[in-house]
Enzyme design. Structure first.
Site, short mmCIF file in Angstrom:
data_model
loop_
_atom_site.label_atom_id
_atom_site.label_comp_id
_atom_site.label_asym_id
_atom_site.label_seq_id
_atom_site.Cartn_x
_atom_site.Cartn_y
_atom_site.Cartn_z
N GLY A 91 6.25 -2.23 2.29
CA GLY A 91 6.15 -3.60 3.24
C GLY A 91 6.44 -3.62 4.24
O GLY A 91 7.46 -3.99 4.72
N THR A 92 6.43 -1.89 4.96
CA THR A 92 7.06 -1.91 6.23
C THR A 92 5.97 -3.20 6.81
O THR A 92 7.13 -3.49 8.47
CB THR A 92 6.39 -1.17 7.49
N HIS A 151 10.46 6.25 8.76
CA HIS A 151 9.36 6.40 7.61
C HIS A 151 11.25 8.03 7.08
O HIS A 151 10.57 8.25 5.55
CB HIS A 151 8.35 6.63 7.20
N ARG A 173 9.70 -0.70 -2.98
CA ARG A 173 8.23 -1.61 -3.85
C ARG A 173 8.80 -0.34 -5.02
O ARG A 173 8.68 0.97 -5.10
CB ARG A 173 7.23 -1.20 -2.65
N ARG A 311 -4.28 -6.10 2.81
CA ARG A 311 -4.26 -5.50 1.54
C ARG A 311 -4.91 -6.88 0.99
O ARG A 311 -4.94 -8.47 1.60
CB ARG A 311 -4.75 -4.80 1.06
P1 PAP Z 1 2.53 1.29 6.14
O1 PAP Z 1 4.16 2.10 5.92
O2 PAP Z 1 2.04 2.49 6.47
O3 PAP Z 1 3.32 0.52 7.86
P2 PAP Z 1 3.70 -1.04 4.61
O4 PAP Z 1 3.02 -2.50 5.56
O5 PAP Z 1 5.07 -0.76 4.43
O6 PAP Z 1 2.44 0.42 4.91
O7 PAP Z 1 2.63 -1.22 3.75
C1 PAP Z 1 1.10 -1.80 3.52
C2 PAP Z 1 0.95 -2.74 1.66
O8 PAP Z 1 2.34 -4.04 2.23
C3 PAP Z 1 0.02 -3.31 1.84
O9 PAP Z 1 -0.31 -3.66 -0.14
P3 PAP Z 1 -1.20 -3.51 -0.72
O10 PAP Z 1 -2.18 -2.68 -0.18
O11 PAP Z 1 -0.51 -3.08 -1.67
O12 PAP Z 1 -1.77 -5.02 -0.74
C4 PAP Z 1 -0.55 -4.49 1.97
O13 PAP Z 1 -1.13 -5.57 1.87
C5 PAP Z 1 1.41 -5.40 2.48
N1 PAP Z 1 1.32 -6.19 3.41
C6 PAP Z 1 1.03 -6.10 4.90
N2 PAP Z 1 1.10 -6.93 5.32
C7 PAP Z 1 2.05 -7.86 4.32
C8 PAP Z 1 2.94 -9.52 4.28
N3 PAP Z 1 3.22 -10.05 5.39
N4 PAP Z 1 3.37 -9.71 2.77
C9 PAP Z 1 3.19 -9.52 2.22
N5 PAP Z 1 2.34 -7.69 1.91
C10 PAP Z 1 2.38 -7.12 2.87
#
Ligand code: PAP
Length: 345
Positions: A91-92, A151, A173, A311
């Site tokens: 959820g970063t 991280h 998560r 995603r």
């Molecule tokens: P990172 O640690 O590489 O930055 P991070 O953002 O933690 O990645 O994780 C990406 C996930 O957060 C994706 O989840 P999914 O593959 O299960 O779909 C992405 O879709 C989700 N994500 C990104 N932005 C949001 C948002 N605004 N609200 C909810 N989920 C989000």
């Protein structure tokens, strides 16, 4: 000399204004890194952030480890700093948007907020990476209050952070969804499932704690325990809970980072507007996040498009990749690790 105004701006703007501070990435720690245990090979070919080394019980890619070792020497934490800590894919991106939007909400009209033109990773930067790519002095040039993400597990945070009075927002998560989200992310980067390991191999690696910054259970437990000890300094959030109660969590976050919503703001629906601005639905549809040619910097020249960070954004998507048996095996192991900690998922 920096030319941006005193209004808080995305990190990318600060970096551009301070490009004279950018240094050649140091190779000073390379011999030490090469002496560390290398990850066992479970998959072929290697995925983008391998090879990983075991540093103080944590698996970290060599490229990022270079940055961590420099950061440990050089980061001077400030009491006003706000760090977003997370295991990758927890959820970063979402929390970067929430923290940045919350703390800058009075500086911009929300329909002209920088999040409309900047990916959340351009607003709040990934500190280990910045040190890995020679931006240590740019980090020092960020005006207070600085917002950065890490991280690193709690055990590997530099003393400068652990001993300063700064605040840490931690998001975690369901590990099954972390695994599946990482699988899709790596596929996009590598250009398809045929270029990487099978899902079963990917799962096995995660189960053994071999992902970058893993094991995930140690990561979560480290921040959980510290948040129990210092709740005023570590806010422990869960992705699934934010999905269920976004308004409540947005208020809690604002309070924690020192800019609570006023009654007038609440009455005007500002909390709802911030939640909406930071929602995956809004962010995913913006040009800056759709253009696959726009990418975040990396330590190993891999193209990570802004679009790859968005995603589904749901809870429970592990069901699309994992059998019930695989899920139960992972849950059982992680529940065992969490036993006695008071933490459940
Ligand atoms: P990172 O640690 O590489 O930055 P991070 O953002 O933690 O990645 O994780 C990406 C996930 O957060 C994706 O989840 P999914 O593959 O299960 O779909 C992405 O879709 C989700 N994500 C990104 N932005 C949001 C948002 N605004 N609200 C909810 N989920 C989000």
């Amino acid at each position: 000399m920096a030319s941006y105004s005193s209004v808080p701006v995305p990190y990318k703007i600060i970096e551009e204004a301070n490009n004279h501070l950018i240094e050649e990435p140091t190779k000073e720690h390379d011999a030490f890194i090469a002496s560390l245990p290398l990850e066992p090979i479970i998959e072929r070919p290697f995925t983008f952030d391998q090879p990983r080394r075991l540093y103080k019980g944590v698996w970290i890619s060599e490229a990022i480890l270079r940055g961590i070792l420099v950061l440990h020497q050089r980061l001077k934490s400030r009491p006003t700093d706000i760090y977003l800590a997370s295991f990758p894919k927890s959820g970063t991106t979402w929390l970067k948007a929430m923290i940045f939007a919350t703390s800058t909400r009075t500086n911009y009209l929300l329909d002209q907020h920088p999040l409309h033109t900047h990916n959340p990773h351009q607003c709040v930067t990934f500190m280990e990476l910045e040190f890995a790519i020679g931006r240590g002095k740019v980090i020092e040039a960020i005006p207070s209050p600085r917002m950065m993400n890490t991280h690193l597990p709690y055990s590997l945070l530099p003393d400068s952070i652990r001993e300063s009075n700064c605040r840490i927002v931690y998001v975690w998560r369901d590990p099954k969804d972390i695994l599946v989200s990482t699988w899709h992310f790596v596929q996009k980067i590598m250009g398809g499932a045929d270029k990487i390991s099978t899902f079963d191999q990917f799962y096995e690696k995660f189960y053994q704690g071999l992902n970058s910054f893993g094991p995930v259970w140690d990561h979560v437990l480290g921040y959980w325990k510290e948040s129990k000890r210092r709740p005023e300094k570590i806010l422990f959030l869960k992705y699934e809970h934010i999905l269920q109660e976004p308004i409540k969590c947005a208020k809690e976050l604002a309070q924690f980072i020192g800019c609570p919503y006023s009654e007038a703001e609440e009455n005007q629906g500002v909390v709802e507007q911030i939640v909406e601005l930071c929602s995956i639905k809004t962010l995913k549809d913006l040009d800056v996040n759709k253009d696959v040619n726009l990418a975040t910097p990396t330590a190993n020249n891999v193209h990570i498009s802004h679009a790859y960070y968005f995603r589904k954004g749901e809870a429970g998507d592990w069901k699309s990749c994992m059998t019930q048996e695989m899920a139960e095996r992972l849950d059982t192991m992680i529940n065992e690790k969490f036993k006695g900690s008071g933490l459940h998922f």
